[in-house]
Enzyme design. Sequence first.
Site, PDB file in Angstrom:
ATOM      1  N   ASP A   1       3.950  20.075 -26.173  1.00 10.32           N
ATOM      2  CA  ASP A   1       3.283  20.797 -24.866  1.00 10.32           C
ATOM      3  C   ASP A   1       4.195  20.916 -23.509  1.00 10.32           C
ATOM      4  OD1 ASP A   1       0.743  21.561 -26.076  1.00 10.32           O
ATOM      5  OD2 ASP A   1       0.091  19.512 -25.992  1.00 10.32           O
TER       6      ASP A   1
ATOM      7  N   ASP B   1      -0.706  27.805 -30.262  1.00  5.98           N
ATOM      8  CA  ASP B   1      -0.707  27.628 -28.759  1.00  5.98           C
ATOM      9  C   ASP B   1       0.696  27.290 -28.726  1.00  5.98           C
ATOM     10  OD1 ASP B   1      -2.919  26.541 -30.204  1.00  5.98           O
ATOM     11  OD2 ASP B   1      -3.628  25.254 -28.259  1.00  5.98           O
TER      12      ASP B   1
END
Length: 349
Positions: A64, A126
């Site tokens: 991330d 994502d």
Amino acid sequence: MPRNIYKGQTDWNLVGVHDWTSGFWPGVLWYAYEESGDSEILADAQRFTEPLRGVLDVPVDNHDLGFMLYCSFGNGLRLTGDAEYQDFLLRAADSLATLYNPKVGTILSWPAMREKMNWPHNTIIDNLINLELLFWASKNGGSQDLYAMAVKHAETCMTALVRPDYSLYHVAVFDTIDGHFIKGVTHQGYSDDSMWARGQGWGIYGYTMCYRETNDERFLEMAMKLTDKFLERLPEGGIPYWDFDDPTIPNASKDASAAAVAASGMLELSTFMDNAGLKNKYKNAAIKMLEILSTDEYLSKDKEQSFLLHSTGHHPNGTEIDASIIYADYYFIEALTRLKKINSGSNLN
């Protein structure tokens, strides 16, 4: 860093810098500074960005880093030109690249899930957003290998995560011996075959960004197909339910964050259309969602500290259901900023 506000609360619940959402609050502040020129907001943006340096002080295994560091340091670099921000982002890109598996052709997501779920290698939709950090680094002093990794990741996901009807799986699971695709899973959606709203938004946003960075027409076509599917299935109220296939609809939870992500992506997508009809189609659809998000039903105003109400985080896990979530605010503000730039004829980036 702010993360969420549940019903009955007015103030943000806070998380540390290692939470995947930690970069969104600094990002909101950078956008607020960009629009206001306010020196106090600039000081706050810098103050909340600085602690995120600690993200790279822990062992690698963080897919991330784009969300966490490009939304914060990336916006800061764009607006200030701070050379230290650039150096830090180059380090971050090299760290993210360590998760790339050349046999599979994607960056590993959720390393801890390999044993728990028996997933040899998995990649979530994502992760497309995190590719922006790699693209940027490859053009600003980093290795050209980063560009090749990002392109290959996006290519692989087009065949693994995208279903024939242009809805998306959340997760693609791969074999690590020969890299073949094993199965698709919709981990945060209603079922493996359902259309999870925020995942569709990540796809729209991610493939639009990939086209911007590569001029590869395949990515532009994919962004259009994913957007058309999203718009085809939007409910009458104009804001998606958390999953388009939840059988409890119309009593299911909405997801303002999915609308904000999709709207921001669709606004950029509209700028790449040569056809006036398509340009207006995507721009006007995004504007319609932003207008709905700006009504009393979704805009918090003085109800609580967030901008937006009614987002959904991880519904199957029972967390952040009908809550205010920081990334909804970030992409809402980004979309409004993009719309203002489009209307004034300014460059989005």
